[in-house]
Design a protein around this motif. Structure first.
Motif, PDB file in Angstrom:
ATOM      1  N   HIS A 120     -22.035  34.573 -27.172  1.00 57.50           N
ATOM      2  CA  HIS A 120     -20.876  33.995 -27.862  1.00 57.50           C
ATOM      3  C   HIS A 120     -19.573  34.564 -27.293  1.00 57.50           C
ATOM      4  CE1 HIS A 120     -18.573  32.272 -31.178  1.00 57.50           C
ATOM      5  NE2 HIS A 120     -17.978  33.450 -31.280  1.00 57.50           N
ATOM      6  N   VAL A 121     -19.534  35.885 -27.144  1.00 54.23           N
ATOM      7  CA  VAL A 121     -18.335  36.530 -26.602  1.00 54.23           C
ATOM      8  C   VAL A 121     -18.100  36.101 -25.158  1.00 54.23           C
ATOM      9  CG1 VAL A 121     -17.360  38.776 -25.928  1.00 54.23           C
ATOM     10  CG2 VAL A 121     -18.425  38.499 -28.173  1.00 54.23           C
TER      11      VAL A 121
ATOM     12  N   LYS B  39     -23.999  25.371 -25.734  1.00 58.29           N
ATOM     13  CA  LYS B  39     -22.823  25.991 -25.127  1.00 58.29           C
ATOM     14  C   LYS B  39     -23.113  27.432 -24.700  1.00 58.29           C
ATOM     15  CE  LYS B  39     -19.239  23.362 -27.467  1.00 58.29           C
ATOM     16  NZ  LYS B  39     -18.122  23.439 -28.412  1.00 58.29           N
TER      17      LYS B  39
ATOM     18  N   TYR C 218     -19.030  33.386 -23.662  1.00 67.56           N
ATOM     19  CA  TYR C 218     -18.596  31.997 -23.612  1.00 67.56           C
ATOM     20  C   TYR C 218     -17.112  31.881 -23.966  1.00 67.56           C
ATOM     21  CZ  TYR C 218     -17.959  27.105 -24.675  1.00 67.56           C
ATOM     22  OH  TYR C 218     -17.471  25.827 -24.695  1.00 67.56           O
ATOM     23  N   ASN C 219     -16.702  32.525 -25.062  1.00 65.63           N
ATOM     24  CA  ASN C 219     -15.326  32.387 -25.524  1.00 65.63           C
ATOM     25  C   ASN C 219     -14.316  33.145 -24.666  1.00 65.63           C
ATOM     26  OD1 ASN C 219     -15.703  30.649 -27.772  1.00 65.63           O
ATOM     27  ND2 ASN C 219     -16.645  32.337 -28.850  1.00 65.63           N
ATOM     28  N   VAL C 220     -14.726  34.240 -24.037  1.00 65.21           N
ATOM     29  CA  VAL C 220     -13.798  35.048 -23.247  1.00 65.21           C
ATOM     30  C   VAL C 220     -13.764  34.608 -21.783  1.00 65.21           C
ATOM     31  CG1 VAL C 220     -13.372  37.404 -22.410  1.00 65.21           C
ATOM     32  CG2 VAL C 220     -13.994  37.028 -24.785  1.00 65.21           C
TER      33      VAL C 220
ATOM     34  N   ALA D  46     -15.076  29.393 -21.524  1.00 64.10           N
ATOM     35  CA  ALA D  46     -14.165  28.403 -22.100  1.00 64.10           C
ATOM     36  C   ALA D  46     -12.773  28.461 -21.471  1.00 64.10           C
ATOM     37  CB  ALA D  46     -14.101  28.567 -23.615  1.00 64.10           C
TER      38      ALA D  46
ATOM     39  N   TYR E  53     -24.067  24.339 -30.479  1.00 61.69           N
ATOM     40  CA  TYR E  53     -23.677  25.741 -30.291  1.00 61.69           C
ATOM     41  C   TYR E  53     -24.617  26.435 -29.307  1.00 61.69           C
ATOM     42  CZ  TYR E  53     -22.984  30.667 -31.310  1.00 61.69           C
ATOM     43  OH  TYR E  53     -22.766  32.015 -31.196  1.00 61.69           O
TER      44      TYR E  53
END
Length: 116
Positions: free
Chosen positions: A89-90, A40, A92-94, A97, A37
């Motif tokens: 985290h946001v 990433k 990476y995901n928005v 990724a 995690y």
């Protein structure tokens, strides 16, 4: 973190294959879900740390008239670091990724170039 990385390299190259405590430490720490995690999120954190720290420390310095204690500066850096985890985290995901998926789909559509 660097000692763990060093142990991983030694373990992967079989230099410490007979040294059981080092192998156990590598197995315990390396390749855990937390390591994956954090790996990433690391690029997002790298991109955000200077603007975030500059904004927080700079704003506090302006509000205090340029006078800031070492304790306050350290506290602000720690709080900024804690705030960077959900921001990374946001990001990476928005951002990362979805673009990574698009990139891999695009690469599959490209024709293979033959070697001459």
């Amino acid at each position: 973190m660097w000692p763990i990385f060093f142990l991983i390299v030694l373990e992967e190259s079989d230099w410490i294959s007979d040294f059981k405590p080092a192998k156990a430490l590598v197995g315990l720490v390396a390749w855990s879900d937390l390591d994956i995690y954090l790996g990433k999120m690391s690029y997002s954190a790298y991109l955000q740390h200077i603007p975030l720290f500059s904004s927080v420390i700079g704003s506090a310095g302006l509000m205090l008239g340029g006078e800031m204690s070492q304790l306050l500066a350290t506290t602000l850096v720690i709080l900024s670091t804690l705030a960077m985890i959900p921001l990374s985290h946001v990001a990476y995901n928005v951002i990362e990724a979805p673009f990574s998926r698009v990139d891999s789909q695009f690469a599959k559509r490209l024709p293979r170039l033959s070697r001459v």
